[in-house]
Each structure stands twice: as structure tokens, then as C-alpha cells.
Write a protein that holds these residues in place. Sequence first.
Motif, PDB file in Angstrom:
ATOM      1  N   ALA A 193       0.849  -1.235   0.075  1.00 27.59           N
ATOM      2  CA  ALA A 193       0.146  -0.045  -0.167  1.00 27.59           C
ATOM      3  C   ALA A 193       0.704   1.270   0.160  1.00 27.59           C
ATOM      4  CB  ALA A 193      -1.017  -0.103   1.161  1.00 27.59           C
TER       5      ALA A 193
ATOM      6  N   THR B 213       0.856   3.901  -2.797  1.00 29.13           N
ATOM      7  CA  THR B 213       0.733   5.419  -2.383  1.00 29.13           C
ATOM      8  C   THR B 213       1.606   6.263  -2.988  1.00 29.13           C
ATOM      9  OG1 THR B 213      -0.403   4.748  -0.437  1.00 29.13           O
ATOM     10  CG2 THR B 213       0.440   6.911  -0.580  1.00 29.13           C
TER      11      THR B 213
ATOM     12  N   ARG C  46       1.097   6.519  -6.791  1.00 27.71           N
ATOM     13  CA  ARG C  46       0.015   7.435  -6.978  1.00 27.71           C
ATOM     14  C   ARG C  46       0.404   8.856  -6.872  1.00 27.71           C
ATOM     15  NH1 ARG C  46      -4.949   7.310  -2.959  1.00 27.71           N
ATOM     16  NH2 ARG C  46      -3.253   8.507  -1.504  1.00 27.71           N
TER      17      ARG C  46
ATOM     18  N   LYS D 273      -6.653   5.415 -12.178  1.00 22.59           N
ATOM     19  CA  LYS D 273      -7.776   4.692 -11.522  1.00 22.59           C
ATOM     20  C   LYS D 273      -7.557   3.163 -11.206  1.00 22.59           C
ATOM     21  CE  LYS D 273     -11.088   7.812 -14.282  1.00 22.59           C
ATOM     22  NZ  LYS D 273     -12.120   7.833 -15.207  1.00 22.59           N
TER      23      LYS D 273
ATOM     24  N   GLN E 258      -5.539   3.322  -7.957  1.00 27.00           N
ATOM     25  CA  GLN E 258      -6.553   3.712  -6.933  1.00 27.00           C
ATOM     26  C   GLN E 258      -7.482   2.436  -6.499  1.00 27.00           C
ATOM     27  OE1 GLN E 258      -8.478   7.003  -8.094  1.00 27.00           O
ATOM     28  NE2 GLN E 258      -6.961   8.508  -7.226  1.00 27.00           N
ATOM     29  N   ALA E 259      -7.854   1.646  -7.447  1.00 29.16           N
ATOM     30  CA  ALA E 259      -8.701   0.548  -7.227  1.00 29.16           C
ATOM     31  C   ALA E 259      -7.972  -0.520  -6.532  1.00 29.16           C
ATOM     32  CB  ALA E 259      -9.393   0.146  -8.489  1.00 29.16           C
TER      33      ALA E 259
ATOM     34  N   ALA F 165      -5.109  -0.198  -4.687  1.00 32.99           N
ATOM     35  CA  ALA F 165      -5.007   0.460  -3.457  1.00 32.99           C
ATOM     36  C   ALA F 165      -6.176   0.108  -2.563  1.00 32.99           C
ATOM     37  CB  ALA F 165      -4.652   1.756  -3.518  1.00 32.99           C
ATOM     38  N   SER F 166      -7.462   0.400  -2.963  1.00 38.05           N
ATOM     39  CA  SER F 166      -8.647   0.101  -2.428  1.00 38.05           C
ATOM     40  C   SER F 166      -8.905  -1.488  -1.943  1.00 38.05           C
ATOM     41  CB  SER F 166      -9.829   0.665  -3.093  1.00 38.05           C
ATOM     42  OG  SER F 166     -10.849   0.717  -2.367  1.00 38.05           O
ATOM     43  N   LEU F 167      -8.576  -2.248  -3.073  1.00 37.93           N
ATOM     44  CA  LEU F 167      -8.934  -3.540  -2.864  1.00 37.93           C
ATOM     45  C   LEU F 167      -7.783  -4.333  -1.632  1.00 37.93           C
ATOM     46  CD1 LEU F 167     -10.050  -6.424  -3.661  1.00 37.93           C
ATOM     47  CD2 LEU F 167      -8.197  -6.530  -5.233  1.00 37.93           C
TER      48      LEU F 167
ATOM     49  N   GLN G  47      -6.473  -2.330   0.860  1.00 36.88           N
ATOM     50  CA  GLN G  47      -6.739  -1.950   1.872  1.00 36.88           C
ATOM     51  C   GLN G  47      -8.224  -2.723   2.480  1.00 36.88           C
ATOM     52  OE1 GLN G  47      -5.221   0.664   3.475  1.00 36.88           O
ATOM     53  NE2 GLN G  47      -6.400   0.391   5.284  1.00 36.88           N
ATOM     54  N   GLN G  48      -8.997  -3.038   1.913  1.00 32.12           N
ATOM     55  CA  GLN G  48     -10.106  -4.148   2.141  1.00 32.12           C
ATOM     56  C   GLN G  48      -9.697  -5.350   2.442  1.00 32.12           C
ATOM     57  OE1 GLN G  48     -12.642  -4.269  -1.120  1.00 32.12           O
ATOM     58  NE2 GLN G  48     -13.467  -2.062  -0.950  1.00 32.12           N
TER      59      GLN G  48
ATOM     60  N   SER H 148      -7.818  -5.042   6.035  1.00 31.47           N
ATOM     61  CA  SER H 148      -9.211  -4.873   7.002  1.00 31.47           C
ATOM     62  C   SER H 148      -9.807  -6.094   7.317  1.00 31.47           C
ATOM     63  CB  SER H 148     -10.190  -3.832   6.448  1.00 31.47           C
ATOM     64  OG  SER H 148      -9.431  -2.409   6.462  1.00 31.47           O
TER      65      SER H 148
END
Length: 351
Positions: free
Chosen positions: A132, A136, A139, A189, A192-193, A195-197, A199-200, A203
Motif C-alpha cells: 500500500a 501510495t 500514486r 484509476k 486507486q482501485a 489500493a482500495s482492494l 486496503q479491504q 481490513s
Amino acid sequence: MNGEGFTDLRLNRQEGQVNESFWPSFTDIMTTVVMIFLIALVVLLVRNMDLVNQLRSTMEAERIAAELARATGEEKDSLSMALHRAQEELQQARLEIMRLEQHSVKREARVAELLETINDLTSQRDDLTQQAAQLTLSRQQLQADLKNQKARLRTLTQSLKNREIELNAARDDVNNLQANIDSLQESLKNSQAQASLLQQQLSARNQALDKARKAAEEVDRKYLVLAGDYDNLKSKYDKLVRPARSAEGRYLIEVRYWKKGGKFHIAWREGGEGEFQNISRKRLDLVLTRLIRDHPNGLYVRVIFPDNSGLSYNEAWEFTNHVHSNYDYYFREEETGKKEETAAPDSADAG
């Protein structure tokens, strides 16, 4: 005639006159003999009285010695019973220690597995965190490139205004730059997708780790509660329902059980005295079955596990449960009570 006027007509009157001195001598001799006899009799009586006193003293001493022997025997019996009870409590404590050690080993293995899982999840979390961070940074670099491209675009737009003559050539450059911008935006994009995945996923891993920790804590808590409840209930049951197990009035049998070189060994003796004798398990069952018939009051079977016996808790418990439930008076009565309790409801249902 004599001086009194009578004639002495006795025969041998001269011989009578000669023997007049015999009787005083005889009387003296007999008196002496009687005195000697009386003195000897007095001495014998005194001696007999001394012997009687000595005999009474000897009988009194024997009586005192018998009392001391009886008191010593009773004290020895009480001490022997106390020793048997102490040995039984020590045996129970050893069984409990073995059970706790085995349970501790299982818990340590479970804790090691949980720690390994936690370490794996932590390592995965660190990898995801690093990825990540890298995303980042990418990005940010892309955003910086985008800003640079936008600045360049503004510069080119200003150049277009200033250089209308070079409009066609500049238009081609603008189209190329626009295509690059679209490509960069699409890459941004996608980044970012991703990175979001990530991060999920991070979590979700953290939540799974928290659940695993909570589950382990809940298992430990339930185990401690159940163990405490079991100990309390068992203690109350033993105190309220049944008398304590005792060797008093029972025929004592001691059995040693250990494991060496992968083989099980058994030794036994009767009455708590003498040397232990090696015996097979089948032969031990036959001997104990015979002793149960010979002793109606029941057997008190003490199972002994030597130090470093090499037995696991399950092996020790299986042998102890087999011997006690089949031959020990206490556990045989318990099994009989359970069977009667089981049979009573069946009889009621049949009625």
C-alpha cells in the motif's frame, strides 16, 4: 518291803534303776531336732514369701509390658492407616499433575499454532502495508506527473494562443498529450482501485486476527470456568454423597505400573508388605478376581506410578480406571449404584 511298807514285786527292778537317766537325754535330743525343724520351716517360709513377691513383681511387669505392646500395636495400626491415606493422596496428586501436564502441553501446542497464525497474518499485514505504501508513492508520483502534464498543457495552450500559425502541428501535440493524459488517468484509476482492494483485504485480515484472538480468549475462559465448576461439584459430591475411600477393613493390594523401552510393566504385592512381584496384565486380572471371591469385605487396590514412569495421562488413567472399576470395593460400589439408578427408571416405565 520298801520304805513305804510294800514289797517291790517287779521283775528286773535293778535294770529300771539303771535306765532312769535315758529319758532326759532323749528329750533334749528331740527338742533340738524340733527346734532345727522349726528354724528350717521359718527359713523356708521367708524364702517362699520372697519368691511370691518376686513372682508378683514379674507378673506385674509382664502385664505392663503387654499393655505397652497393645498400645504400641494400636499406634502402629493408626500410623499405618495414616500412611496409606497419605500414599493414596500422593497418588491422586500425581495423577492430577500428569493430567495437568498433558493439558498444559496441549494448550502450549494450541498457543504455538495461534502464535504461528498470528505471525503469518502479521507478516501478510506488513506485506500489504508495504504494498500500500508503494502504491501510495506511485500514486503521488503519478499525481506529480499529472500536475506536470497539466502545467505543460497550460503552457502549450498558451503557446497555441500565441502561435496560431503552428496550430496544426500544436494540435497534433495536444492530441498526443491528451492521449497520454487519458492513459495516465486510467493508470491512476487502476492504481486507486488496487489500493482500495488491498486496503479491504488488510481490513479483513485484521478482523480475522481479532476474531481468532477473541475466540482463543473465550476458549480459555470457558475452560477455566468449566474446570472450576467440575472441581467444586466433584468435591461437594464426595463430601455429601459418599464416605471417603479408606483401606480400613479392606484387603490391601498394591500395583505398580510403568512403561520402559516402549513396553508396559506391572508388579504387585499383597497386604502392603514383602517384595513386589512382576506379573502380566492377564494374570493380574485372574489373581484379583480370585481375591475378590476370597475376601467378601472387598479389595482396596492402590495403583502406584513410579517417578519417571514414562506413561501418558491417557495410559495411566485407562489402567487405573480398569483396575478400580473391576476390583476396588469403592469404585465397584459406585458402578453398582449407577446400574441400580439406571435400572430403577426402566422398572418404573415398565410398571
